[in-house]
Design an enzyme around this catalytic site. Sequence first.
Site, mmCIF file in Angstrom:
data_model
loop_
_atom_site.group_PDB
_atom_site.id
_atom_site.type_symbol
_atom_site.label_atom_id
_atom_site.label_comp_id
_atom_site.label_asym_id
_atom_site.label_seq_id
_atom_site.Cartn_x
_atom_site.Cartn_y
_atom_site.Cartn_z
ATOM 1 N N LYS A 69 28.358 -2.567 18.418
ATOM 2 C CA LYS A 69 27.961 -2.047 17.106
ATOM 3 C C LYS A 69 28.200 -0.556 17.017
ATOM 4 C CE LYS A 69 24.314 -0.111 16.082
ATOM 5 N NZ LYS A 69 22.928 0.376 15.881
ATOM 6 N N CYS A 127 15.116 -6.740 1.644
ATOM 7 C CA CYS A 127 15.143 -7.888 2.555
ATOM 8 C C CYS A 127 14.659 -7.456 3.936
ATOM 9 C CB CYS A 127 16.553 -8.470 2.631
ATOM 10 S SG CYS A 127 16.621 -10.089 3.441
ATOM 11 N N CYS A 169 10.971 -10.867 -1.721
ATOM 12 C CA CYS A 169 11.794 -11.936 -2.291
ATOM 13 C C CYS A 169 11.636 -12.051 -3.806
ATOM 14 C CB CYS A 169 11.452 -13.271 -1.623
ATOM 15 S SG CYS A 169 11.865 -13.351 0.136
ATOM 16 N N CYS A 220 14.033 -9.660 -5.327
ATOM 17 C CA CYS A 220 15.366 -9.664 -4.729
ATOM 18 C C CYS A 220 16.416 -10.032 -5.769
ATOM 19 C CB CYS A 220 15.405 -10.657 -3.567
ATOM 20 S SG CYS A 220 17.046 -10.874 -2.846
ATOM 21 N N CYS A 271 19.760 -17.317 -2.648
ATOM 22 C CA CYS A 271 19.527 -17.135 -1.215
ATOM 23 C C CYS A 271 18.904 -18.392 -0.614
ATOM 24 C CB CYS A 271 18.604 -15.946 -0.967
ATOM 25 S SG CYS A 271 18.218 -15.688 0.784
#
Length: 316
Positions: A218, A288, A295, A298, A304
């Site tokens: 990463k 998130c 949620c 969102c 989702c």
Amino acid sequence: MPESQVESWDACGERLVNGGKYSRGAATGEVACAVLHTRDQGSATVRTPLFMSSKRVLADTAATTVAAAKRTRRPSGPREPRVPPGWEDTFTRIVGYRTAHPAPVDTVGCASLASKELPAPLFRYHTLVALQLSSQTKDHATALAMGRLKSSLPDGLTPVAVVESPRDTLESILRGVSFHKRKADYLQRTARILLDDHNSDVPNTLDGLLALPGVGPKMAYLALQHCWDTVDGIGVDTHVHRIANKLGWVHTHEFDPEGTREDLEEWLPREYWARINETFVGFGQTCCKAIKPLCETCPVNDVCPKKAFYKPPKKK
């Protein structure tokens, strides 16, 4: 590579050593990681989660290679990538949410902590140091530590200043950063390598970056992107790993962010590779979230699937 080789990577895809204590949300100062069994499969390297180690990380593994960063978990051969339906609309809506909801990564993220007025090699070095400090550390804490390094070291933050600083001085400056003593060691060893082997500059290749202490896939991909404007892969941190699985874009093991990177790169158009990290990191910081996600507000709650990480079937 020997059949018995064991290496470990944390949940953000960063290299650790001989394991680490799993501590989700705990205040123990340890890091979430999985120990992975590494074996050769033809020209590829296969890594499989084996168990959670309870040993504290003591030193770098010498076994990390480009092959480990680009290993495949599947037998070689052609296979059609699975493209999630509606992914582009989902991404566009998340970008729209991000525009209206600034996140810490936008102002104090690693890519924002090096002044563009610095000479190019020093800009790249500051960016690399910020990335090294950011592992398992909140953006604000990383930014504060970077400020202290710049103001406290003689002649500012340079490879020479880091190498010549007493270890306890560096450790004191880095207090507030997770694993500050280990990272002080990483910074000094990295600075010595840059001085000796890279003319005080940051390596511009994946294998060169992965050879640096504490640098995993990463971090290496993000360093290439932000230091050299080279996009060779997706930087998958804990937010990208979690959200990509939650959206059903990938289905990978909780401790296999490299699997998430590979699966995303199979189908996600290359022009999105440089954008997805900052987009998903900010989205994970503001909406998130790993704990108590928002949620109800969102922008993609209607599409989702709230998928979980892959869990291998239990052996009977």
